[in-house]
Design a protein around this motif. Structure first.
Motif, PDB file in Angstrom:
ATOM      1  N   THR A  56      24.002  -8.559   1.452  1.00 50.93           N
ATOM      2  CA  THR A  56      23.134  -9.270   2.388  1.00 50.93           C
ATOM      3  C   THR A  56      22.720  -8.339   3.532  1.00 50.93           C
ATOM      4  OG1 THR A  56      25.131 -10.088   3.397  1.00 50.93           O
ATOM      5  CG2 THR A  56      23.939 -11.622   1.974  1.00 50.93           C
ATOM      6  N   GLY A  57      21.498  -8.530   3.969  1.00 54.02           N
ATOM      7  CA  GLY A  57      21.026  -7.752   5.109  1.00 54.02           C
ATOM      8  C   GLY A  57      20.466  -6.385   4.738  1.00 54.02           C
ATOM      9  N   LYS A  58      20.670  -5.960   3.511  1.00 50.42           N
ATOM     10  CA  LYS A  58      20.197  -4.638   3.112  1.00 50.42           C
ATOM     11  C   LYS A  58      18.694  -4.681   2.851  1.00 50.42           C
ATOM     12  CE  LYS A  58      20.542  -1.644  -0.803  1.00 50.42           C
ATOM     13  NZ  LYS A  58      20.911  -1.759  -2.202  1.00 50.42           N
ATOM     14  N   ILE A  59      17.941  -3.829   3.539  1.00 45.71           N
ATOM     15  CA  ILE A  59      16.492  -3.787   3.310  1.00 45.71           C
ATOM     16  C   ILE A  59      16.170  -2.540   2.499  1.00 45.71           C
ATOM     17  CG2 ILE A  59      14.211  -3.662   4.393  1.00 45.71           C
ATOM     18  CD1 ILE A  59      15.448  -6.285   5.074  1.00 45.71           C
ATOM     19  N   GLU A  60      15.642  -2.768   1.315  1.00 41.31           N
ATOM     20  CA  GLU A  60      15.270  -1.676   0.423  1.00 41.31           C
ATOM     21  C   GLU A  60      13.795  -1.354   0.688  1.00 41.31           C
ATOM     22  OE1 GLU A  60      14.600  -1.483  -4.399  1.00 41.31           O
ATOM     23  OE2 GLU A  60      15.659  -3.167  -3.533  1.00 41.31           O
ATOM     24  N   HIS A  61      13.427  -0.087   0.570  1.00 40.42           N
ATOM     25  CA  HIS A  61      12.019   0.280   0.729  1.00 40.42           C
ATOM     26  C   HIS A  61      11.494   0.826  -0.594  1.00 40.42           C
ATOM     27  CE1 HIS A  61      12.937  -0.183   4.940  1.00 40.42           C
ATOM     28  NE2 HIS A  61      11.645  -0.090   5.213  1.00 40.42           N
ATOM     29  N   VAL A  62      10.289   0.389  -0.975  1.00 42.74           N
ATOM     30  CA  VAL A  62       9.697   0.873  -2.227  1.00 42.74           C
ATOM     31  C   VAL A  62       8.245   1.263  -1.987  1.00 42.74           C
ATOM     32  CG1 VAL A  62      11.108  -0.555  -3.776  1.00 42.74           C
ATOM     33  CG2 VAL A  62       8.939  -1.439  -2.924  1.00 42.74           C
ATOM     34  N   SER A  63       7.709   2.066  -2.916  1.00 38.94           N
ATOM     35  CA  SER A  63       6.279   2.394  -2.881  1.00 38.94           C
ATOM     36  C   SER A  63       5.586   1.485  -3.877  1.00 38.94           C
ATOM     37  CB  SER A  63       6.048   3.836  -3.312  1.00 38.94           C
ATOM     38  OG  SER A  63       6.884   4.688  -2.599  1.00 38.94           O
ATOM     39  N   LEU A  64       4.718   0.632  -3.397  1.00 39.10           N
ATOM     40  CA  LEU A  64       3.974  -0.240  -4.311  1.00 39.10           C
ATOM     41  C   LEU A  64       2.840   0.554  -4.941  1.00 39.10           C
ATOM     42  CD1 LEU A  64       3.677  -3.539  -2.229  1.00 39.10           C
ATOM     43  CD2 LEU A  64       5.427  -2.900  -3.889  1.00 39.10           C
ATOM     44  N   ASN A  65       2.474   0.194  -6.176  1.00 38.13           N
ATOM     45  CA  ASN A  65       1.299   0.848  -6.757  1.00 38.13           C
ATOM     46  C   ASN A  65       0.036   0.221  -6.143  1.00 38.13           C
ATOM     47  OD1 ASN A  65       0.571  -1.490  -8.232  1.00 38.13           O
ATOM     48  ND2 ASN A  65       1.883  -0.892  -9.945  1.00 38.13           N
ATOM     49  N   ASP A  66      -1.135   0.784  -6.464  1.00 38.24           N
ATOM     50  CA  ASP A  66      -2.375   0.343  -5.813  1.00 38.24           C
ATOM     51  C   ASP A  66      -2.628  -1.151  -5.994  1.00 38.24           C
ATOM     52  OD1 ASP A  66      -2.711   2.896  -5.036  1.00 38.24           O
ATOM     53  OD2 ASP A  66      -4.302   3.395  -6.464  1.00 38.24           O
ATOM     54  N   GLU A  67      -2.371  -1.621  -7.229  1.00 37.85           N
ATOM     55  CA  GLU A  67      -2.648  -3.023  -7.532  1.00 37.85           C
ATOM     56  C   GLU A  67      -1.713  -3.936  -6.748  1.00 37.85           C
ATOM     57  OE1 GLU A  67      -3.743  -5.333 -11.684  1.00 37.85           O
ATOM     58  OE2 GLU A  67      -2.491  -3.548 -11.720  1.00 37.85           O
ATOM     59  N   GLN A  68      -0.439  -3.565  -6.722  1.00 34.62           N
ATOM     60  CA  GLN A  68       0.541  -4.356  -5.969  1.00 34.62           C
ATOM     61  C   GLN A  68       0.178  -4.368  -4.480  1.00 34.62           C
ATOM     62  OE1 GLN A  68       3.968  -2.094  -7.258  1.00 34.62           O
ATOM     63  NE2 GLN A  68       4.765  -3.802  -8.470  1.00 34.62           N
ATOM     64  N   MET A  69      -0.205  -3.193  -3.972  1.00 34.67           N
ATOM     65  CA  MET A  69      -0.544  -3.089  -2.547  1.00 34.67           C
ATOM     66  C   MET A  69      -1.760  -3.950  -2.204  1.00 34.67           C
ATOM     67  SD  MET A  69       0.407  -1.874   0.264  1.00 34.67           S
ATOM     68  CE  MET A  69       1.381  -0.389   0.264  1.00 34.67           C
ATOM     69  N   ARG A  70      -2.726  -3.984  -3.128  1.00 36.24           N
ATOM     70  CA  ARG A  70      -3.942  -4.786  -2.884  1.00 36.24           C
ATOM     71  C   ARG A  70      -3.589  -6.272  -2.788  1.00 36.24           C
ATOM     72  NH1 ARG A  70      -7.419  -6.106  -0.288  1.00 36.24           N
ATOM     73  NH2 ARG A  70      -9.258  -7.169  -1.052  1.00 36.24           N
ATOM     74  N   VAL A  71      -2.712  -6.733  -3.697  1.00 35.16           N
ATOM     75  CA  VAL A  71      -2.315  -8.141  -3.680  1.00 35.16           C
ATOM     76  C   VAL A  71      -1.570  -8.440  -2.368  1.00 35.16           C
ATOM     77  CG1 VAL A  71      -0.908  -9.907  -4.812  1.00 35.16           C
ATOM     78  CG2 VAL A  71      -2.196  -8.300  -6.198  1.00 35.16           C
ATOM     79  N   LEU A  72      -0.687  -7.535  -1.976  1.00 30.64           N
ATOM     80  CA  LEU A  72       0.056  -7.735  -0.724  1.00 30.64           C
ATOM     81  C   LEU A  72      -0.898  -7.858   0.467  1.00 30.64           C
ATOM     82  CD1 LEU A  72       3.384  -6.344   0.366  1.00 30.64           C
ATOM     83  CD2 LEU A  72       1.492  -5.857   1.870  1.00 30.64           C
ATOM     84  N   GLN A  73      -1.901  -6.988   0.502  1.00 31.02           N
ATOM     85  CA  GLN A  73      -2.874  -7.044   1.610  1.00 31.02           C
ATOM     86  C   GLN A  73      -3.642  -8.362   1.604  1.00 31.02           C
ATOM     87  OE1 GLN A  73      -5.086  -3.516   0.712  1.00 31.02           O
ATOM     88  NE2 GLN A  73      -3.892  -2.233   2.118  1.00 31.02           N
TER      89      GLN A  73
END
Ligand code: ATP
Length: 181
Positions: A56-73
């Motif tokens: 719990t509490g652990k924040i993982e960081h990842v690099s999203l691909n272009d498509e994933q990043m577009r959906v997030l935006q």
């Protein structure tokens, strides 16, 4: 194909861990880490909310691909209504966890505006949410919408959640009764 390989290696790791202990435990941990390619090394890193089986509490960081990043935006910055889907292993769950983390950060002062739900208990627990039915006092099989709305109004906590929520996340939405959504 990639998905099949992933599940195969995690199954193997689990079996090995039972018999040989620490070394294989280390390998199993390594296998869980996403692979980093040269492109992802230079890509922007985003936090993802911890999966329920992680510390719990652990924040993982990842690099999203272009498509994933577009959906997030589209969800987080442009505040659009988005339905995203894809084949097994294409990164939907990871993207959803990144979206939840970004929304929680954006609405840190008003966490009640984000509701994380899913159509089944299993799917809900995978993203740290609740079923859409318990969240919204939605009675399965009640097809009369007017009746359902009157019922929800009698259930004060659920009614408040409906009114407070600005972003409603529903995982595995295809399993929700089509009459409702
Ligand atoms: N941008 C990314 N960078 C690194 N690894 C990723 C990325 N996107 C997905 N993965 C990895 O790919 C694997 C499959 O991703 P995920 O479980 O999110 O797929 P899924 O589409 O939800 O699959 P399923 O439909 O089977 O549930 C996971 O191990 C995940 O960590």
């Amino acid at each position: 194909m990639a998905r099949a390989q992933t599940s195969l290696s995690s199954t193997t790791a689990t079996k090995k861990r039972k018999s040989t202990g620490d070394i294989d435990e280390g390998r199993a941990k390594q296998a869980k880490q996403p692979r980093r390619t040269l492109d992802t090394f230079f890509a922007r890193q985003v936090p993802v909310s911890a999966a329920p089986d992680e510390e719990t509490g652990k924040i993982e960081h990842v690099s999203l691909n272009d498509e994933q990043m577009r959906v997030l935006q589209m969800v987080v910055d442009e505040e659009k209504n988005v339905f995203f889907t894809g084949s097994a292993g294409t990164g939907k769950s990871l993207l959803l966890r990144a979206i939840i983390a970004a929304l929680r950060k954006k609405h840190a002062k008003k966490p009640e505006v984000i509701s994380v739900t899913a159509s089944t208990g299993m799917a809900a627990s995978n993203i740290g949410g609740v079923t859409i039915h318990s969240w919204g006092a939605v009675t399965p099989g009640m097809h009369d919408i007017e009746k359902l709305i009157s019922f929800i109004k009698t259930c004060r906590p659920a009614h408040k959640r409906w009114k407070d929520t600005k972003v409603l996340i529903i995982d595995e939405v295809s399993m929700v009764d089509g009459n409702l959504w």
